[in-house]
Scaffold this motif. Structure first.
Motif, PDB file in Angstrom:
ATOM      1  N   ARG A 216       0.834  -1.200   0.000  1.00  0.00           N
ATOM      2  CA  ARG A 216       0.000   0.000   0.000  1.00  0.00           C
ATOM      3  C   ARG A 216       0.872   1.255   0.000  1.00  0.00           C
ATOM      4  O   ARG A 216       0.563   2.247  -0.666  1.00  0.00           O
ATOM      5  N   GLU A 217       1.971   1.194   0.743  1.00  0.00           N
ATOM      6  CA  GLU A 217       2.881   2.335   0.838  1.00  0.00           C
ATOM      7  C   GLU A 217       3.665   2.536  -0.459  1.00  0.00           C
ATOM      8  O   GLU A 217       3.959   3.669  -0.850  1.00  0.00           O
ATOM      9  N   VAL A 218       4.012   1.439  -1.111  1.00  0.00           N
ATOM     10  CA  VAL A 218       4.779   1.489  -2.360  1.00  0.00           C
ATOM     11  C   VAL A 218       3.962   0.774  -3.439  1.00  0.00           C
ATOM     12  O   VAL A 218       4.131  -0.433  -3.663  1.00  0.00           O
ATOM     13  N   PRO A 219       3.046   1.461  -4.103  1.00  0.00           N
ATOM     14  CA  PRO A 219       2.193   0.821  -5.109  1.00  0.00           C
ATOM     15  C   PRO A 219       3.005   0.108  -6.184  1.00  0.00           C
ATOM     16  O   PRO A 219       3.995   0.632  -6.686  1.00  0.00           O
ATOM     17  N   GLY A 220       2.592  -1.109  -6.484  1.00  0.00           N
ATOM     18  CA  GLY A 220       3.292  -1.894  -7.487  1.00  0.00           C
ATOM     19  C   GLY A 220       4.533  -2.594  -6.985  1.00  0.00           C
ATOM     20  O   GLY A 220       5.263  -3.208  -7.773  1.00  0.00           O
ATOM     21  N   ALA A 221       4.800  -2.536  -5.684  1.00  0.00           N
ATOM     22  CA  ALA A 221       6.003  -3.153  -5.117  1.00  0.00           C
ATOM     23  C   ALA A 221       5.981  -4.668  -5.293  1.00  0.00           C
ATOM     24  O   ALA A 221       4.925  -5.311  -5.231  1.00  0.00           O
ATOM     25  N   ARG A 222       7.149  -5.235  -5.512  1.00  0.00           N
ATOM     26  CA  ARG A 222       7.311  -6.683  -5.610  1.00  0.00           C
ATOM     27  C   ARG A 222       7.966  -7.178  -4.319  1.00  0.00           C
ATOM     28  O   ARG A 222       9.032  -6.698  -3.942  1.00  0.00           O
ATOM     29  N   VAL A 223       7.327  -8.126  -3.669  1.00  0.00           N
ATOM     30  CA  VAL A 223       7.841  -8.683  -2.419  1.00  0.00           C
ATOM     31  C   VAL A 223       8.151 -10.156  -2.638  1.00  0.00           C
ATOM     32  O   VAL A 223       7.299 -10.920  -3.114  1.00  0.00           O
ATOM     33  N   ARG A 224       9.368 -10.550  -2.315  1.00  0.00           N
ATOM     34  CA  ARG A 224       9.792 -11.947  -2.426  1.00  0.00           C
ATOM     35  C   ARG A 224      10.060 -12.490  -1.026  1.00  0.00           C
ATOM     36  O   ARG A 224      10.572 -11.768  -0.163  1.00  0.00           O
ATOM     37  N   LEU A 225       9.735 -13.749  -0.801  1.00  0.00           N
ATOM     38  CA  LEU A 225       9.899 -14.367   0.510  1.00  0.00           C
ATOM     39  C   LEU A 225      10.875 -15.539   0.441  1.00  0.00           C
ATOM     40  O   LEU A 225      10.833 -16.330  -0.497  1.00  0.00           O
ATOM     41  N   LEU A 226      11.757 -15.627   1.454  1.00  0.00           N
ATOM     42  CA  LEU A 226      12.632 -16.769   1.626  1.00  0.00           C
ATOM     43  C   LEU A 226      12.349 -17.346   3.013  1.00  0.00           C
ATOM     44  O   LEU A 226      12.313 -16.598   3.997  1.00  0.00           O
ATOM     45  N   ALA A 227      12.138 -18.651   3.097  1.00  0.00           N
ATOM     46  CA  ALA A 227      11.776 -19.256   4.371  1.00  0.00           C
ATOM     47  C   ALA A 227      12.597 -20.518   4.617  1.00  0.00           C
ATOM     48  O   ALA A 227      12.692 -21.382   3.735  1.00  0.00           O
ATOM     49  N   HIS A 228      13.157 -20.615   5.807  1.00  0.00           N
ATOM     50  CA  HIS A 228      13.934 -21.794   6.181  1.00  0.00           C
ATOM     51  C   HIS A 228      13.174 -22.613   7.214  1.00  0.00           C
ATOM     52  O   HIS A 228      12.645 -22.067   8.189  1.00  0.00           O
ATOM     53  N   SER A 229      13.089 -23.931   6.993  1.00  0.00           N
ATOM     54  CA  SER A 229      12.560 -24.871   7.963  1.00  0.00           C
ATOM     55  C   SER A 229      11.150 -24.493   8.437  1.00  0.00           C
ATOM     56  O   SER A 229      10.212 -24.429   7.639  1.00  0.00           O
ATOM     57  N   LEU A 230      10.971 -24.200   9.731  1.00  0.00           N
ATOM     58  CA  LEU A 230       9.665 -23.834  10.273  1.00  0.00           C
ATOM     59  C   LEU A 230       9.122 -22.555   9.637  1.00  0.00           C
ATOM     60  O   LEU A 230       7.906 -22.352   9.579  1.00  0.00           O
ATOM     61  N   GLY A 231      10.007 -21.721   9.113  1.00  0.00           N
ATOM     62  CA  GLY A 231       9.566 -20.504   8.444  1.00  0.00           C
ATOM     63  C   GLY A 231       8.637 -20.785   7.277  1.00  0.00           C
ATOM     64  O   GLY A 231       7.818 -19.937   6.901  1.00  0.00           O
ATOM     65  N   SER A 232       8.734 -21.992   6.695  1.00  0.00           N
ATOM     66  CA  SER A 232       7.845 -22.360   5.590  1.00  0.00           C
ATOM     67  C   SER A 232       6.389 -22.396   6.045  1.00  0.00           C
ATOM     68  O   SER A 232       5.482 -22.000   5.294  1.00  0.00           O
ATOM     69  N   GLU A 233       6.143 -22.843   7.268  1.00  0.00           N
ATOM     70  CA  GLU A 233       4.772 -22.912   7.777  1.00  0.00           C
ATOM     71  C   GLU A 233       4.229 -21.510   8.051  1.00  0.00           C
ATOM     72  O   GLU A 233       3.045 -21.235   7.856  1.00  0.00           O
ATOM     73  N   LEU A 234       5.100 -20.621   8.486  1.00  0.00           N
ATOM     74  CA  LEU A 234       4.718 -19.226   8.682  1.00  0.00           C
ATOM     75  C   LEU A 234       4.327 -18.587   7.347  1.00  0.00           C
ATOM     76  O   LEU A 234       3.302 -17.913   7.231  1.00  0.00           O
ATOM     77  N   VAL A 235       5.132 -18.842   6.317  1.00  0.00           N
ATOM     78  CA  VAL A 235       4.884 -18.257   4.997  1.00  0.00           C
ATOM     79  C   VAL A 235       3.586 -18.786   4.394  1.00  0.00           C
ATOM     80  O   VAL A 235       2.812 -18.028   3.792  1.00  0.00           O
TER      81      VAL A 235
END
Length: 233
Positions: free
Chosen positions: A113-132
């Motif tokens: 919302r703050e940066v219209p059109g922004a691209r966000v990429r996620l990296l998740a390790h181990s338990l972080g996958s369940e969070l993502v």
């Protein structure tokens, strides 16, 4: 970015918490990048451990030619009682990780919302996958999309990318790819007595954007998975 102090580290019960906090605050006030990558660590990381994971991610992504800002997400993953009853501790950690999906989704929504059109990429390790994956469910309901998700040694169920898992949600919440780095030799995942996505990969049908890469890291640490990541994104 952090949500420390939001959950009971013994039981996983939610405490009084107003959501995510930004640190250092001045950095985020000036951050208007059209693209960012967010690193989500795994279980048993205290604040200093989490910071080291973010540094590893940033160094590796820079080495692979990624030039956009890398942001760390730190949450209450350092649960208590692991040596006394690891199954109970794992249950508490999972409750905390999945609960944090709401906080991560809120940050992504706010940033887009703050940066219209922004691209966000996620990296998740181990338990972080369940969070993502929990965050993806929230994002899909809001009509917000991330650009990609990369998972390393994921503890999420092996059917997560499929039609009976999070596949339908991921198809709505991810614009590009979900890349799963899995390792059949990962001793930590084997010790849990389960067949998670990070150990066996996805065996059945997955949604169109899913890609998996079989790797052989030295061990379960994020540093070891980062070393075998050959490209990004």
């Amino acid at each position: 970015m952090l949500t420390r102090g939001c959950y009971n580290l013994h039981t996983g019960a939610r405490l009084e918490c107003k959501g995510y906090r930004l640190y250092p605050r001045g950095y985020f006030e000036d951050l208007q990048s059209p693209e960012i990558a967010v690193m989500i660590h795994g279980m048993q990381n205290d604040p200093s451990d989490a910071l080291e994971k973010f540094r590893i991610a940033k160094r590796r992504l820079r080495a692979l030619g990624y030039r956009h800002p890398v942001v760390g997400y730190s949450y209450d993953s350092d649960v208590r009682g692991l040596l006394l009853d690891w199954r109970r501790a794992l249950r508490a950690a999972r409750v905390i990780a999945r609960g944090n999906g709401a906080h991560l989704a809120r940050f992504i929504t706010d940033y887009c919302r703050e940066v219209p059109g922004a691209r966000v990429r996620l990296l998740a390790h181990s338990l972080g996958s369940e969070l993502v994956l929990a965050a993806a469910g929230r994002l899909a309901r809001r009509g917000v999309r991330v650009e990609s998700i990369h998972m390393f040694g994921a503890s999420a169920p092996a059917d997560s990318p499929g039609p009976r898992g999070s596949g339908p949600v991921l198809s709505r919440a991810v614009r590009g790819r979900v890349v799963n780095y899995y390792a059949p030799t990962d001793a930590v995942l084997m010790a849990a007595g389960e067949q998670p996505l990070g150990l066996v990969g996805c065996k059945g049908r997955a949604f169109r954007g899913y890609v998996q890469r079989r790797v052989r890291p030295r061990d379960h640490r994020f540093k070891s998975y980062a070393e075998v990541m050959g490209s990004y994104p």
